[in-house]
Design a protein around this motif. Structure first.
Motif, PDB file in Angstrom:
ATOM      1  N   LEU A  34       0.831  -1.195   0.000  1.00 31.25           N
ATOM      2  CA  LEU A  34       0.000   0.000   0.000  1.00 31.25           C
ATOM      3  C   LEU A  34       0.870   1.251   0.000  1.00 31.25           C
ATOM      4  N   GLU A  35       1.972   1.235   0.750  1.00 30.17           N
ATOM      5  CA  GLU A  35       2.897   2.373   0.751  1.00 30.17           C
ATOM      6  C   GLU A  35       3.461   2.604  -0.643  1.00 30.17           C
ATOM      7  N   LYS A  36       3.811   1.527  -1.337  1.00 32.82           N
ATOM      8  CA  LYS A  36       4.329   1.662  -2.707  1.00 32.82           C
ATOM      9  C   LYS A  36       3.266   2.233  -3.628  1.00 32.82           C
ATOM     10  N   MET A  37       2.008   1.812  -3.432  1.00 28.28           N
ATOM     11  CA  MET A  37       0.912   2.328  -4.251  1.00 28.28           C
ATOM     12  C   MET A  37       0.728   3.827  -4.021  1.00 28.28           C
ATOM     13  N   VAL A  38       0.775   4.258  -2.760  1.00 29.24           N
ATOM     14  CA  VAL A  38       0.649   5.682  -2.436  1.00 29.24           C
ATOM     15  C   VAL A  38       1.791   6.460  -3.085  1.00 29.24           C
ATOM     16  N   ASP A  39       3.004   5.935  -2.982  1.00 30.51           N
ATOM     17  CA  ASP A  39       4.170   6.586  -3.578  1.00 30.51           C
ATOM     18  C   ASP A  39       3.997   6.723  -5.089  1.00 30.51           C
ATOM     19  N   LYS A  40       3.545   5.675  -5.720  1.00 30.25           N
ATOM     20  CA  LYS A  40       3.343   5.678  -7.185  1.00 30.25           C
ATOM     21  C   LYS A  40       2.254   6.674  -7.587  1.00 30.25           C
ATOM     22  N   GLN A  41       1.170   6.717  -6.821  1.00 31.22           N
ATOM     23  CA  GLN A  41       0.082   7.649  -7.128  1.00 31.22           C
ATOM     24  C   GLN A  41       0.516   9.106  -6.913  1.00 31.22           C
ATOM     25  N   LEU A  42       1.330   9.351  -5.897  1.00 31.64           N
ATOM     26  CA  LEU A  42       1.853  10.700  -5.696  1.00 31.64           C
ATOM     27  C   LEU A  42       2.762  11.113  -6.845  1.00 31.64           C
ATOM     28  N   ASP A  43       3.563  10.179  -7.353  1.00 32.91           N
ATOM     29  CA  ASP A  43       4.398  10.458  -8.528  1.00 32.91           C
ATOM     30  C   ASP A  43       3.534  10.850  -9.717  1.00 32.91           C
ATOM     31  N   ALA A  44       2.422  10.156  -9.873  1.00 35.57           N
ATOM     32  CA  ALA A  44       1.559  10.377 -11.031  1.00 35.57           C
ATOM     33  C   ALA A  44       0.682  11.625 -10.899  1.00 35.57           C
ATOM     34  N   HIS A  45       0.251  11.951  -9.680  1.00 37.00           N
ATOM     35  CA  HIS A  45      -0.782  12.979  -9.526  1.00 37.00           C
ATOM     36  C   HIS A  45      -0.431  14.163  -8.629  1.00 37.00           C
ATOM     37  N   GLU A  46       0.602  14.085  -7.826  1.00 36.25           N
ATOM     38  CA  GLU A  46       0.970  15.114  -6.844  1.00 36.25           C
ATOM     39  C   GLU A  46       0.001  15.199  -5.670  1.00 36.25           C
ATOM     40  N   LEU A  47      -1.286  15.253  -5.948  1.00 39.42           N
ATOM     41  CA  LEU A  47      -2.326  15.417  -4.933  1.00 39.42           C
ATOM     42  C   LEU A  47      -3.252  14.206  -5.019  1.00 39.42           C
ATOM     43  N   ILE A  48      -3.376  13.478  -3.908  1.00 37.54           N
ATOM     44  CA  ILE A  48      -4.220  12.279  -3.934  1.00 37.54           C
ATOM     45  C   ILE A  48      -5.146  12.234  -2.728  1.00 37.54           C
ATOM     46  N   LYS A  49      -6.195  11.462  -2.900  1.00 39.69           N
ATOM     47  CA  LYS A  49      -7.142  11.230  -1.814  1.00 39.69           C
ATOM     48  C   LYS A  49      -7.097   9.744  -1.470  1.00 39.69           C
ATOM     49  N   ILE A  50      -7.085   9.456  -0.179  1.00 39.65           N
ATOM     50  CA  ILE A  50      -7.059   8.086   0.328  1.00 39.65           C
ATOM     51  C   ILE A  50      -8.337   7.867   1.123  1.00 39.65           C
TER      52      ILE A  50
END
Length: 105
Positions: A34-50
């Motif tokens: 899950l941490e890797k997924m969050v890291d990847k999504q931040l790379d892709a989007h800068e701003l994310i919602k969990i």
């Protein structure tokens, strides 16, 4: 990691209000995957919602832990949703930097 003032947080909250959660914390909790997924999504989007479907009582601590491990900033935890921000590595992918800098003065 940057520090956000209240005006910067409000701006990012405004943009995040239109976002759907890209990461969901379920029964397994916060795992390395899950941490890797969050890291990847931040790379892709800068701003994310969990979204927290489980572990709702620990969402603040888990959000802080995720932000720390991913070198991100907790914008806000609202209800069972958390908003994280991390500036994109490439200059041409930075969507919010200029506006945040104006509000940071």
């Amino acid at each position: 990691m940057i520090e956000l003032n209240s005006k910067q947080r409000k701006l990012l909250e405004k943009y995040a209000s239109e976002l759907s959660p890209v990461v969901i914390v379920g029964g397994a909790g916060v795992t390395e995957g899950l941490e890797k997924m969050v890291d990847k999504q931040l790379d892709a989007h800068e701003l994310i919602k969990i979204s927290f479907n489980d572990f709702k009582d620990e969402k603040i601590e888990l959000t802080r832990s995720l932000a720390e491990s991913c070198r991100a900033v907790v914008v806000r935890v609202i209800g069972n949703k958390a908003i994280l921000y991390r500036t994109a590595k490439e200059n041409d992918r930075r969507r919010f930097e200029r506006q945040l800098m104006k509000l940071g003065k």
